[in-house]
Design a protein around this motif. Sequence first.
Motif, PDB file in Angstrom:
ATOM      1  N   PHE A 109     -30.724 -16.486 -19.159  1.00 20.87           N
ATOM      2  CA  PHE A 109     -29.282 -16.163 -19.924  1.00 20.87           C
ATOM      3  C   PHE A 109     -28.904 -17.619 -20.309  1.00 20.87           C
ATOM      4  CE2 PHE A 109     -28.539 -12.240 -17.274  1.00 20.87           C
ATOM      5  CZ  PHE A 109     -28.341 -11.600 -18.528  1.00 20.87           C
ATOM      6  N   ILE A 110     -28.990 -18.764 -19.610  1.00 17.72           N
ATOM      7  CA  ILE A 110     -28.684 -20.117 -20.289  1.00 17.72           C
ATOM      8  C   ILE A 110     -29.412 -20.861 -21.016  1.00 17.72           C
ATOM      9  CG2 ILE A 110     -27.727 -22.096 -19.184  1.00 17.72           C
ATOM     10  CD1 ILE A 110     -26.380 -20.666 -16.800  1.00 17.72           C
ATOM     11  N   HIS A 111     -30.914 -20.814 -20.466  1.00 19.06           N
ATOM     12  CA  HIS A 111     -31.922 -21.501 -21.215  1.00 19.06           C
ATOM     13  C   HIS A 111     -32.431 -21.070 -22.294  1.00 19.06           C
ATOM     14  CE1 HIS A 111     -34.807 -25.102 -20.980  1.00 19.06           C
ATOM     15  NE2 HIS A 111     -35.402 -24.236 -21.815  1.00 19.06           N
ATOM     16  N   TYR A 112     -32.832 -19.820 -22.145  1.00 20.49           N
ATOM     17  CA  TYR A 112     -33.346 -19.025 -23.198  1.00 20.49           C
ATOM     18  C   TYR A 112     -32.608 -18.241 -24.149  1.00 20.49           C
ATOM     19  CZ  TYR A 112     -37.989 -20.711 -21.764  1.00 20.49           C
ATOM     20  OH  TYR A 112     -39.044 -21.565 -21.350  1.00 20.49           O
ATOM     21  N   GLU A 113     -31.214 -18.074 -23.550  1.00 28.07           N
ATOM     22  CA  GLU A 113     -30.143 -17.355 -24.186  1.00 28.07           C
ATOM     23  C   GLU A 113     -30.659 -16.069 -24.598  1.00 28.07           C
ATOM     24  OE1 GLU A 113     -28.809 -19.711 -27.637  1.00 28.07           O
ATOM     25  OE2 GLU A 113     -28.308 -21.177 -26.181  1.00 28.07           O
ATOM     26  N   VAL A 114     -31.118 -15.291 -23.955  1.00 22.24           N
ATOM     27  CA  VAL A 114     -31.487 -13.709 -24.201  1.00 22.24           C
ATOM     28  C   VAL A 114     -30.185 -12.940 -24.356  1.00 22.24           C
ATOM     29  CG1 VAL A 114     -33.963 -14.010 -23.299  1.00 22.24           C
ATOM     30  CG2 VAL A 114     -31.737 -13.214 -21.622  1.00 22.24           C
ATOM     31  N   SER A 115     -30.330 -11.842 -25.019  1.00 25.95           N
ATOM     32  CA  SER A 115     -28.969 -10.992 -25.200  1.00 25.95           C
ATOM     33  C   SER A 115     -28.756  -9.936 -23.886  1.00 25.95           C
ATOM     34  CB  SER A 115     -29.192 -10.290 -26.499  1.00 25.95           C
ATOM     35  OG  SER A 115     -30.263  -9.598 -26.280  1.00 25.95           O
ATOM     36  N   GLY A 116     -29.575  -9.890 -23.209  1.00 26.30           N
ATOM     37  CA  GLY A 116     -29.825  -8.800 -21.970  1.00 26.30           C
ATOM     38  C   GLY A 116     -30.611  -8.822 -21.140  1.00 26.30           C
ATOM     39  N   VAL A 117     -30.503  -8.383 -19.908  1.00 27.41           N
ATOM     40  CA  VAL A 117     -31.742  -8.302 -19.065  1.00 27.41           C
ATOM     41  C   VAL A 117     -31.562  -7.047 -18.123  1.00 27.41           C
ATOM     42  CG1 VAL A 117     -32.906  -9.418 -16.951  1.00 27.41           C
ATOM     43  CG2 VAL A 117     -31.776 -10.965 -18.819  1.00 27.41           C
ATOM     44  N   MET A 118     -32.524  -6.503 -18.019  1.00 27.41           N
ATOM     45  CA  MET A 118     -32.222  -5.121 -17.063  1.00 27.41           C
ATOM     46  C   MET A 118     -33.607  -5.285 -15.941  1.00 27.41           C
ATOM     47  SD  MET A 118     -33.216  -1.112 -18.300  1.00 27.41           S
ATOM     48  CE  MET A 118     -34.667  -1.536 -18.649  1.00 27.41           C
TER      49      MET A 118
END
Length: 400
Positions: A109-118
């Motif tokens: 979430f912070i380093h790679y700034e993905v939009s969502g994780v499941m």
Amino acid sequence: MALYEGIALIQEKQAVVLDLGTDYTKFGFTGEAAPRCIIRSEYWCPSTRKYKRVYDYTTPEELYDNLVHMLHLLYFRHVLVNPKERKVVIVESLLTPTLFRETLAKVLFIHYEVSGVMWVDSGRASALTLGAPVVLVVSLGARDAEITAVVHGCPVIQAIQSQPLGARAIHDELARILDEDNGTELHLSEDVLEDIKVRACFVPSREKAVEWLERGVASEVREVRGAGGAREGGGARVPVSRRARALAAEPLFARDNELASLPDIVLQCILQCPIDARRALAENVLVVGGGAALPGLKARLAHELRHLVTLPPYRERLGQLQFKFHSAPAHDNSVAWLGGALCGAACGAGGGAGAAGGGAWAGEAARGLARDAYARAPRLRDWPSLLHNTPPHHPHWALQ
């Protein structure tokens, strides 16, 4: 219609599926039948000038750096995609340490700034590939053997069993036997031991194993694994006896007073499940993981289970069970990854609450979190926690 479907495919990017194992990592896209890459869970460390395993860490900061380097290797070398444009499906064990899963979420979430994780637990992901309502998943990993009973889409938490009976136990026994056969300590590396295990080792039948343990294996049968076997780093050939080939996996089936062998923990898992699900669990056994690919292991496990149910303490409660095994729809080491890919494709892979538009199976097995929600409250729900179903003003929240 064809033009519209093409535009939709361009706009909707497939999520990536990550199964970060102790020894090997599977990485690919949702909706596909196999991962794009299966690589060792290690990366080249520029400071130490050698390969470093992801799970070799002593502090949270070191784990964070390991995950950053590992994900960089996966994204920019093996699949060549932008992390910001893809949601992520993580396949993990229910017994994953909280520090590891929270650090992995922080990196994404912070380093790679993905939009969502499941998040998808590996037991239900493996059962999802069969489509059966009741499945007993026997997962043989690098370190542990984990037994999970999945009943109508829900893992029976109190029945989960785990013992250190993975590939490392086989490697340790193989190294011990090779040292005894050669009369010296060979100090073989994990890579050499794994190479010998994959190329030469097998699991004999129960009758043969008992006979060889009592009388010994014929010593005149001795093989040197040259071009078709393992070599040490210096190029010297490693002689592998028939005894080493046949008895390396015996620690998985060795019984003691604690009843901690692989067949014992399978039966203990069934015993702790609801009584009306036990027969269905015994008739729907699925063996997955890298260790499941060892020749003869599934047949030996089936034979041991049918033998143990005739002995105490299982005879009175499980004596009438019939054990049947499923053939996995994928290679044994990527069944959990395939279940995560199916679940991610059905659920839309991670935005918001997780399972909109997916089936009941996929919805129960997945827990999603969007990046904006993580930014407001950087806290992950644990698998047994029911707080996500609790009203916001309930007194239970004050206890957290």
